[in-house]
Design a protein around this motif. Structure first.
Motif, PDB file in Angstrom:
ATOM      1  N   UNK A   1       0.824  -1.210   0.000  1.00 58.06           N
ATOM      2  CA  UNK A   1       0.000   0.000   0.000  1.00 58.06           C
ATOM      3  C   UNK A   1       0.855   1.256   0.000  1.00 58.06           C
ATOM      4  N   UNK A   2       1.874   1.287   0.862  1.00 58.77           N
ATOM      5  CA  UNK A   2       2.725   2.478   0.969  1.00 58.77           C
ATOM      6  C   UNK A   2       3.505   2.707  -0.320  1.00 58.77           C
ATOM      7  N   UNK A   3       4.092   1.649  -0.864  1.00 55.79           N
ATOM      8  CA  UNK A   3       4.872   1.804  -2.098  1.00 55.79           C
ATOM      9  C   UNK A   3       3.987   2.209  -3.279  1.00 55.79           C
ATOM     10  N   UNK A   4       2.736   1.764  -3.260  1.00 60.80           N
ATOM     11  CA  UNK A   4       1.807   2.165  -4.322  1.00 60.80           C
ATOM     12  C   UNK A   4       1.464   3.651  -4.200  1.00 60.80           C
ATOM     13  N   UNK A   5       1.220   4.113  -2.968  1.00 64.62           N
ATOM     14  CA  UNK A   5       0.901   5.522  -2.757  1.00 64.62           C
ATOM     15  C   UNK A   5       2.064   6.428  -3.124  1.00 64.62           C
ATOM     16  N   UNK A   6       3.283   5.965  -2.845  1.00 61.80           N
ATOM     17  CA  UNK A   6       4.481   6.763  -3.146  1.00 61.80           C
ATOM     18  C   UNK A   6       4.995   6.528  -4.565  1.00 61.80           C
ATOM     19  N   UNK A   7       4.289   5.710  -5.336  1.00 60.89           N
ATOM     20  CA  UNK A   7       4.657   5.401  -6.725  1.00 60.89           C
ATOM     21  C   UNK A   7       6.069   4.814  -6.815  1.00 60.89           C
ATOM     22  N   UNK A   8       6.343   3.876  -5.919  1.00 56.89           N
ATOM     23  CA  UNK A   8       7.643   3.206  -5.908  1.00 56.89           C
ATOM     24  C   UNK A   8       7.605   1.847  -6.596  1.00 56.89           C
ATOM     25  N   UNK A   9       6.421   1.296  -6.787  1.00 58.52           N
ATOM     26  CA  UNK A   9       6.313  -0.037  -7.376  1.00 58.52           C
ATOM     27  C   UNK A   9       6.656   0.009  -8.862  1.00 58.52           C
ATOM     28  N   UNK A  10       7.383  -1.018  -9.277  1.00 59.73           N
ATOM     29  CA  UNK A  10       7.777  -1.117 -10.676  1.00 59.73           C
ATOM     30  C   UNK A  10       8.915  -0.205 -11.063  1.00 59.73           C
ATOM     31  N   UNK A  11       9.608   0.368 -10.068  1.00 60.77           N
ATOM     32  CA  UNK A  11      10.714   1.286 -10.340  1.00 60.77           C
ATOM     33  C   UNK A  11      11.984   0.790  -9.664  1.00 60.77           C
ATOM     34  N   UNK A  12      13.128   1.097 -10.276  1.00 64.81           N
ATOM     35  CA  UNK A  12      14.406   0.685  -9.711  1.00 64.81           C
ATOM     36  C   UNK A  12      14.639   1.343  -8.361  1.00 64.81           C
ATOM     37  N   UNK A  13      14.372   2.644  -8.270  1.00 63.28           N
ATOM     38  CA  UNK A  13      14.600   3.334  -6.998  1.00 63.28           C
ATOM     39  C   UNK A  13      13.641   2.837  -5.919  1.00 63.28           C
TER      40      UNK A  13
END
Length: 278
Positions: free
Chosen positions: A128-140
């Protein structure tokens, strides 16, 4: 009389050690031998020695999973994650040791407490947190997650080792005009090499072989597929291509196995050096 007793005890221990070694090496034998068999041979007798070595399994795996791309993804993610873990955890441990305060003690206690929290209990919240911060699917995104989960143990190891670094060296550097960053990076950081190698090895082994976190964070981004994720292509709902899967497993673990064998002696040295002073 004592000599004969000693020899008999030694012989029993050697037999036990050999049996234990065979027990631990048996899985390696099964993986190696079955990686050069056909699927039919594996299903008929997985423990037998291959009648004919099918090296084509490895070339097929190379093409199916796009091994060079998956290898570079694993290497890139592992390298960035380990570099950031070493840098930030060493700085955090240095601050905690050299600037004792209630806040720093609380932060250290918080980090140590995080080591006992099961990852499975954080999976839903992490997604949930990574989705909200738009971190999913990214290298960083995956690097940031590895940094967060790798910090507690790394800070703990650096914390114990920094206590062994003589404070007089830092005081001498300050007298010569070095600022706090110069003291750390020019004096302290090079002295952390033994425990730094330990931290690098432990985190590299963990990140390279990790499957669960990449599944959650990388998801369906094929451009970031790591080797553990790539090998799962051979396991379908109704069929399992064991011949290719085992060959892919050998190809995936060989680089990290060589890395471990070359640097394994530094693990014990680093941990022991960090536990000399309390």
């Amino acid at each position: 009389m004592k000599v004969s007793t000693y020899k008999s005890n030694t012989f029993i221990l050697e037999i036990f050690a050999v049996l234990l070694a065979v027990l631990f090496l048996a899985p390696f034998y099964l993986v190696l031998t079955n990686s050069v068999k056909t699927l039919k041979e594996i299903l008929l007798d997985a423990a037998s020695f291959p009648q004919l070595f099918h090296w084509s399994n490895y070339s097929d795996v190379w093409k199916v999973i796009d091994f060079p791309q998956a290898f570079m993804n694993s290497l890139q993610i592992t390298a960035f994650s380990v570099v950031f873990i070493v840098l930030f955890s060493s700085m955090a441990a240095y601050q905690i040791v050299r600037r004792p305060s209630k806040f720093n003690s609380f932060v250290f206690l918080l980090l140590i407490s995080a080591m006992i929290i099961p990852f499975q209990s954080l999976m839903l919240q992490l997604v949930r947190v990574t989705s909200l911060l738009e971190l999913r699917g990214e290298l960083y995104g995956i690097v940031a997650c590895y940094l967060g989960f790798g910090m507690p143990l790394s800070v703990f190891l650096f914390h114990g080792f920094i206590k062994t670094v003589p404070l007089e060296l830092e005081e001498a550097a300050r007298v010569d005009g070095s600022n706090p960053y110069g003291v750390f990076f020019r004096i302290v950081f090079p002295l952390l090499m033994p425990i730094m190698v330990t931290v690098v090895i432990l985190n590299t082994l963990w990140i390279w072989n990790d499957y669960l976190l990449p599944v959650l964070i990388i998801g369906g981004n094929k451009d970031l597929t790591t080797l553990p994720l790539a090998v799962t292509k051979f396991f379908g709902q109704y069929t399992k291509k064991w011949d290719l899967a085992l060959a892919g497993l050998i190809m995936a673990i060989t680089p990290i196995l060589l890395f471990f064998l070359i640097l394994q002696k530094y693990i014990v040295e680093g941990v022991t050096a960090g536990s000399v002073k309390g």
